[in-house]
Design an enzyme around this catalytic site. Sequence first.
Site, short mmCIF file in Angstrom:
data_model
loop_
_atom_site.label_atom_id
_atom_site.label_comp_id
_atom_site.label_asym_id
_atom_site.label_seq_id
_atom_site.Cartn_x
_atom_site.Cartn_y
_atom_site.Cartn_z
N ASN A 1 -9.12 2.02 -12.33
CA ASN A 1 -10.37 2.09 -11.81
C ASN A 1 -10.73 3.49 -11.37
OD1 ASN A 1 -13.30 1.42 -11.43
ND2 ASN A 1 -12.34 -0.74 -10.77
N HIS B 1 4.76 19.60 1.19
CA HIS B 1 5.02 20.86 1.67
C HIS B 1 5.99 20.69 3.02
CE1 HIS B 1 1.96 22.43 -0.69
NE2 HIS B 1 1.23 21.41 -0.50
N GLY C 1 -7.89 -0.71 -3.17
CA GLY C 1 -8.57 0.52 -3.17
C GLY C 1 -8.49 1.47 -1.98
N ALA D 1 -6.11 -2.90 0.63
CA ALA D 1 -7.02 -1.50 0.42
C ALA D 1 -6.76 -0.89 1.83
CB ALA D 1 -8.57 -2.12 0.35
N ARG E 1 3.61 -10.52 4.03
CA ARG E 1 4.36 -11.79 3.72
C ARG E 1 4.86 -11.61 2.18
NH1 ARG E 1 1.58 -15.39 0.40
NH2 ARG E 1 -0.65 -15.38 0.51
#
Length: 203
Positions: free
Chosen positions: A83, A113, A140, A158, A181
């Site tokens: 998406n 870095h 997301g 998310a 789980r």
Amino acid sequence: MNQKERMLANLPYKAWMDGLGEERMETKKKIYKFNNLEPEKQDEKNILIKDILGKTGENVNIEAPFHCDYGYNIEVGENFFANYNLVILDVARVKIGDNAQIAPNVSIYTAGHPIHPDSRNSGYEYGIDVTIGDNVWIGGNSCIMPGVTIGNNVVIGAGSVVTKDLPDNVIAVGNPCRIVRKITEEDQDYYFKDRKFDVDDYR
């Protein structure tokens, strides 16, 4: 070993040397064209993304905008979907299996870095490969960090920051991401939390 060879070998390297800056610029041009393509030009969109990425399955769908460093270090399998606002810093190899589903604002980082400021200020950076298995759903605003391997059939909640490897068949969430789980056969009958499918063609 030049700096590009060092980069591809997961060794410290300097990103402005040995043509790396020029390669990134060429990829930016391709990405600009992809991200600014008229939405009805789906066929051209597919051609452009396959030209950017190193290897893809036949069916690949990435919603613009998308950003990466080189593109050729990214391999995605069949039925790949990402998406809006996928960012892949592919200074090292990123390999993603079949049937991946990636929600908006996901970032996959191979780049990093040094911790110590003197080492970091030297200009050296690094990339460590990331591997993601088949049938993985990444929620997301999640970040996948350098060197991580994610197994098959994994669901990442998310907002997670994945800093360590995840085995097959687990749900994992949080910052840092932790296993909640295992995924079981019983989960097949539910489409959201405690809500069961009311149709029969999901199996």
